[in-house]
Write a protein that holds these residues in place. Structure first.
Motif, PDB file in Angstrom:
ATOM      1  N   GLU A 382      10.889 -26.737 -68.001  1.00 26.68           N
ATOM      2  CA  GLU A 382      12.078 -27.169 -68.254  1.00 26.68           C
ATOM      3  C   GLU A 382      13.438 -26.562 -66.706  1.00 26.68           C
ATOM      4  O   GLU A 382      14.618 -27.033 -66.819  1.00 26.68           O
ATOM      5  CB  GLU A 382      12.670 -25.525 -69.506  1.00 26.68           C
ATOM      6  CG  GLU A 382      13.380 -24.678 -69.363  1.00 26.68           C
ATOM      7  CD  GLU A 382      13.328 -23.545 -69.662  1.00 26.68           C
ATOM      8  OE1 GLU A 382      14.516 -22.586 -69.485  1.00 26.68           O
ATOM      9  OE2 GLU A 382      12.792 -23.160 -70.013  1.00 26.68           O
ATOM     10  N   ASP A 383      12.355 -25.891 -65.696  1.00 24.42           N
ATOM     11  CA  ASP A 383      12.523 -26.177 -64.660  1.00 24.42           C
ATOM     12  C   ASP A 383      13.394 -27.326 -63.552  1.00 24.42           C
ATOM     13  O   ASP A 383      14.367 -27.690 -63.347  1.00 24.42           O
ATOM     14  CB  ASP A 383      12.335 -24.773 -64.097  1.00 24.42           C
ATOM     15  CG  ASP A 383      12.410 -23.568 -64.519  1.00 24.42           C
ATOM     16  OD1 ASP A 383      13.232 -23.333 -64.458  1.00 24.42           O
ATOM     17  OD2 ASP A 383      11.524 -22.892 -63.665  1.00 24.42           O
ATOM     18  N   ILE A 384      12.485 -28.225 -63.924  1.00 26.82           N
ATOM     19  CA  ILE A 384      12.424 -29.768 -63.622  1.00 26.82           C
ATOM     20  C   ILE A 384      13.757 -30.186 -64.204  1.00 26.82           C
ATOM     21  O   ILE A 384      14.622 -30.527 -63.132  1.00 26.82           O
ATOM     22  CB  ILE A 384      11.585 -29.923 -63.210  1.00 26.82           C
ATOM     23  CG1 ILE A 384       9.606 -29.313 -62.942  1.00 26.82           C
ATOM     24  CG2 ILE A 384      11.679 -32.416 -63.177  1.00 26.82           C
ATOM     25  CD1 ILE A 384       8.719 -30.664 -63.176  1.00 26.82           C
ATOM     26  N   LYS A 385      14.156 -30.313 -65.217  1.00 25.71           N
ATOM     27  CA  LYS A 385      15.085 -30.420 -66.179  1.00 25.71           C
ATOM     28  C   LYS A 385      16.323 -30.204 -65.513  1.00 25.71           C
ATOM     29  O   LYS A 385      17.322 -31.220 -65.596  1.00 25.71           O
ATOM     30  CB  LYS A 385      14.596 -30.624 -67.682  1.00 25.71           C
ATOM     31  CG  LYS A 385      15.832 -31.375 -68.378  1.00 25.71           C
ATOM     32  CD  LYS A 385      15.210 -31.010 -70.333  1.00 25.71           C
ATOM     33  CE  LYS A 385      16.647 -31.390 -71.288  1.00 25.71           C
ATOM     34  NZ  LYS A 385      15.810 -31.729 -72.574  1.00 25.71           N
ATOM     35  N   GLU A 386      16.360 -28.839 -65.732  1.00 27.76           N
ATOM     36  CA  GLU A 386      17.892 -28.036 -65.009  1.00 27.76           C
ATOM     37  C   GLU A 386      18.033 -28.916 -63.955  1.00 27.76           C
ATOM     38  O   GLU A 386      18.926 -29.292 -63.124  1.00 27.76           O
ATOM     39  CB  GLU A 386      17.319 -27.068 -65.422  1.00 27.76           C
ATOM     40  CG  GLU A 386      18.896 -25.993 -65.082  1.00 27.76           C
ATOM     41  CD  GLU A 386      20.165 -26.631 -65.853  1.00 27.76           C
ATOM     42  OE1 GLU A 386      20.848 -26.445 -64.903  1.00 27.76           O
ATOM     43  OE2 GLU A 386      19.972 -27.101 -67.245  1.00 27.76           O
ATOM     44  N   GLY A 387      16.654 -28.779 -62.989  1.00 23.70           N
ATOM     45  CA  GLY A 387      17.153 -29.158 -61.921  1.00 23.70           C
ATOM     46  C   GLY A 387      17.721 -30.622 -61.163  1.00 23.70           C
ATOM     47  O   GLY A 387      18.861 -30.662 -60.519  1.00 23.70           O
TER      48      GLY A 387
END
Length: 401
Positions: A382-387
């Motif tokens: 999720e953090d990879i996607k948002e980043g």
């Protein structure tokens, strides 16, 4: 006391130019500043926060040790240091460990050991150290001289002698200069500061063979590439080449300062009592945290997931690049990746970093032409996607001026 970014300019030496905001809290791969603004961390404290910010098990290890013993000096040994050393030797080629506080100190120890080993076994004429252009090995005067970037080593007076540099991935250049006078070859098994450059198979195996031929020690600086960063515990494990000395720091403490030099029992014999030392090296607090970090990272589950996440990042960068055409290639291995800018964006890596910060994403550069990413190994999808979404907005801003 009210603390502001302006205070930095009033009280700190001007050798850094930090961002305009001050982070005050972190959890996992998210960071919050004084205003409560939230950032996603693709920088990892320059490949240090291997398990993100405030990992509960690292916090618990620090608290537990903090109630027991903080510091002794090396007149005594301590349990956390011995446990960590045992786990490092069990997990690697090494049989002996020397603890320091940083990567530079671990590299300083490695270089001093290489010189002393050569003196003990071959005589004082065997003193040449060879390393590679654009390499980076720390900021002490010895390590910055061995590092292959004159911008970091010039301007401080006479440099330590018998240090020479050749191009990375150029085996013929090394062949031309190596001899029986060479005591050590020092290299990063994945160049970090120099632009996220992987060694070719022929090169890294050729370096090992040349060292063997000339009785020179091969030193792998794994300060940035070690502790799971490439999807192996140490990068050498994925290259089919074993060094004589390995240095590790950054991720080893998961954010707590620690460094270590690993080597064989035979080579370590040259560090007799009194030849080298460190007041804080092997500190119980640092070793307790590092032991826990190593336990967590050195599992097939975590290491395999690094390789999976590498592909997630690569797919994301490819999608961004299909739209905006800024990268010539994405380099690196595991979760140490570099977007090398194409000819239209040469010299502008810092613009991408600044634009990313404005979009609430923390990233890095590796020289003027490479945007560098070194997130926590346990960063969520999720953090990879948002980043990546934030990075895409940053790229769009740069491209559209």
């Amino acid at each position: 006391m009210q603390v502001t970014r302006e205070m930095f300019n009033e009280v700190m030496a001007p050798n850094y130019n930090p961002a305009g905001f001050i982070p005050v809290r972190g959890q996992g791969s998210r960071v919050w500043d004084q205003n409560g603004d939230e950032y996603i961390d693709f920088a990892g404290g320059i490949a240090v926060n291997v398990l993100g910010h405030c990992h509960p098990e690292l916090v618990a290890a620090l608290k537990e040790q903090g109630e027991k013993l903080w510091h002794l000096s090396n007149v005594f040994t301590n349990e956390p240091a011995l446990r960590l050393a045992k786990k490092l030797t069990d997990a690697t080629f090494a049989e002996r460990v020397y603890f320091a506080n940083s990567g530079a100190e671990a590299n300083e120890a490695a270089l001093k050991l290489a010189r002393r080993y050569a003196l003990d076994n071959f005589g004082e004429q065997k003193d040449q150290i060879i390393s590679f252009k654009q390499g980076f090995h720390g900021r002490t005067f010895f390590t910055v001289t061995v590092g292959g970037q004159a911008a970091y080593s010039d301007g401080f007076g006479p440099k330590p002698g018998a240090v020479e540099h050749v191009d990375y991935n150029d085996l013929d250049a090394l062949k031309a200069i190596i001899s029986d006078r060479t005591c050590a070859v020092m290299m990063e098994p994945l160049q970090g500061e120099g632009g996220i450059i992987s060694p070719t198979d022929e090169f890294v195996k050729g370096v090992r063979a040349l060292c063997d031929q000339h009785n020179a020690l091969l030193i792998f600086d794994e300060v940035q590439s070690g502790v799971g960063r490439t999807g192996e515990l140490y990068a050498y494990m994925g290259l089919g080449v074993t060094p004589d000395i390995l240095t590790t720091a950054k991720a080893l403490g998961g954010g707590f300062p620690i460094g270590a030099m690993l080597t064989t029992a035979k080579i370590a014999e040259s560090l007799k009592v009194g030849t080298h030392g460190s007041t804080y090296g092997g500190n119980p607090l640092a070793c307790a945290v590092a032991e826990r970090a190593l336990d967590i990272v050195n599992t097939r589950e975590v290491l395999d997931d690094v390789k999976r996440k590498e592909q997630v990042f690569r797919d994301g960068f490819a999608a961004i690049n299909d739209k905006y055409h800024v990268f010539e290639e994405v380099r690196g291995k595991g979760l140490l990746l570099g977007g090398a800018l194409n000819k239209d964006y040469q010299g502008r890596a810092r613009e991408f970093l600044v634009a990313a910060t404005e979009q609430k994403l923390m990233c890095l550069v590796a020289g003027a032409n490479v945007v560098r990413f070194a997130p926590a190994l346990n960063i969520s999808d999720e953090d990879i996607k948002e980043g990546l979404a934030r990075f895409e907005r940053a790229v769009e801003r740069v491209v559209n001026g």
